[in-house]
Write an enzyme that holds these catalytic residues in place. Structure first.
Site, mmCIF file in Angstrom:
data_model
loop_
_atom_site.group_PDB
_atom_site.id
_atom_site.type_symbol
_atom_site.label_atom_id
_atom_site.label_comp_id
_atom_site.label_asym_id
_atom_site.label_seq_id
_atom_site.Cartn_x
_atom_site.Cartn_y
_atom_site.Cartn_z
ATOM 1 C CE1 TYR A 64 -4.612 1.643 -3.729
ATOM 2 C CE2 TYR A 64 -5.047 -0.685 -4.071
ATOM 3 C CZ TYR A 64 -4.257 0.317 -3.551
ATOM 4 O OH TYR A 64 -3.110 -0.008 -2.859
ATOM 5 N N GLY A 224 7.355 0.545 -12.766
ATOM 6 C CA GLY A 224 7.808 0.490 -14.158
ATOM 7 C C GLY A 224 9.101 1.236 -14.409
ATOM 8 C CG LEU A 226 13.210 -1.779 -11.521
ATOM 9 C CD1 LEU A 226 12.711 -3.096 -10.964
ATOM 10 C CD2 LEU A 226 14.723 -1.691 -11.391
ATOM 11 N N GLY A 274 -2.875 -5.917 -15.427
ATOM 12 C CA GLY A 274 -4.072 -6.646 -15.800
ATOM 13 C C GLY A 274 -3.801 -7.699 -16.859
#
Length: 308
Positions: A64, A224, A226, A274
């Site tokens: 990541y 995101g 959706l 975050g």
């Protein structure tokens, strides 16, 4: 319409299998942490805010942030060592990215050899500034994976106390069961959302429910999409979810998280934000259940057709 969250919001806990690993019902996904551009103090504050809300489990992978996220999180744990014993650390290994940080990688590929699994886990421990991972997952199924060799690596790491529990990510039902026969797996972390319902119908969730294993869920809000997709199906889905959310006086995303967690395999969703407010909205999804009618209304909109 926005809806106020309960002030006393606190995330419950769940065991991924009987007498097994306990995680918070919502897991904080850290994969975007590099993009959040936070100072060490801000990272510490975010972790502390999550823990205060009962979100004690944090999801990582070695790759990541171009191999950068674990180090950022580790800096926060170094700055505030008392946090480590209050949280669960999840990481993944098995993908080798083309990266300026890994110049020896000539092609993006999978590596599930015992040597790589052990070395990757040990590097994650160094980056995260900890002596153990609560959960280590194989990130993707590898066409060259040797189930016995993976089980051997898991055995070595567990016996050394470096990894407390192990599992997989993105495995099919059959792949999960083959490895689970060799070494008890805590979970299978898979993609699932109203815009990606395959695990409900390809035996992934059925198989895990049969074994009493709770899946972890990545991309529960479809990255995101959706909220943003202009696809007619997604727009209709959005209207259906919004109607339910407004009627129940719940945030839109809370309804999605509740919909996912209502499955009898007890899925454990990850967040990808975050912002503590977004994580709180996910936790709010643990506080209510949908009626069967509303649940199926979302499924119908998700698939674009009635159940047969």
């Amino acid at each position: 319409m926005t809806h106020a969250l309960p002030r006393d919001l606190h995330c419950p806990r769940i065991a991924t299998r009987a007498n097994g690993l306990e995680l918070s019902r919502i897991v904080a996904g850290m994969w975007r942490m590099v993009d959040w551009s936070m100072t060490v103090e801000q990272r510490v504050a975010l972790i502390e805010q999550c823990v205060a809300m009962g979100v004690t489990s944090f999801d990582h992978a070695d790759i990541y942030g171009n191999y950068g996220v674990e180090g950022l999180f580790g800096e926060a744990l170094r700055a505030q060592p008392s946090l480590r014993d209050r949280i669960q650390l999840v990481s993944k290994c098995g993908i080798k990215l083309l990266s300026n940080k890994r110049p020896e990688h000539k092609i993006q590929h999978y590596d599930t050899t015992a040597a790589h699994i052990v070395a990757s886990a040990e590097e994650s421990l160094r980056q995260l500034h900890t002596d153990r991972l609560d959960l280590l997952l194989i990130h993707r199924p590898d066409p060259l994976m040797d189930f016995d060799e993976i089980a051997e690596a898991f055995t070595r790491l567990k016996q050394a106390g470096k990894v407390l529990h192990v599992g997989v990510s993105n495995f099919s039902r059959h792949q999960f069961e083959v490895l689970n026969r060799r070494f008890e797996l805590a979970t299978n972390q898979v993609e699932f959302s109203p815009l990606h319902v395959a695990p409900m119908f390809d035996e992934t969730f059925d198989g895990l429910q049969d074994l009493g294993v709770a899946p972890m869920i990545w991309s529960p809000l479809a990255g995101g999409r959706l909220f943003t997709s202009n696809d007619a199906n997604a727009e209709n889905l959005r209207l259906v979810v919004k109607e339910i959310a407004d009627r129940l006086h719940q945030p839109f995303a809370s309804v999605i998280f509740a919909w996912i967690m209502q499955l009898p395999s007890n899925p454990i969703p990850l967040t990808g934000s975050g912002r503590i407010e977004a994580i709180a909205v996910a936790v709010a999804g643990t506080t209510f259940k949908l009626s069967r009618t509303d649940w199926f209304a979302i499924l119908r909109a998700a698939r674009g057709h009635e159940v047969a």
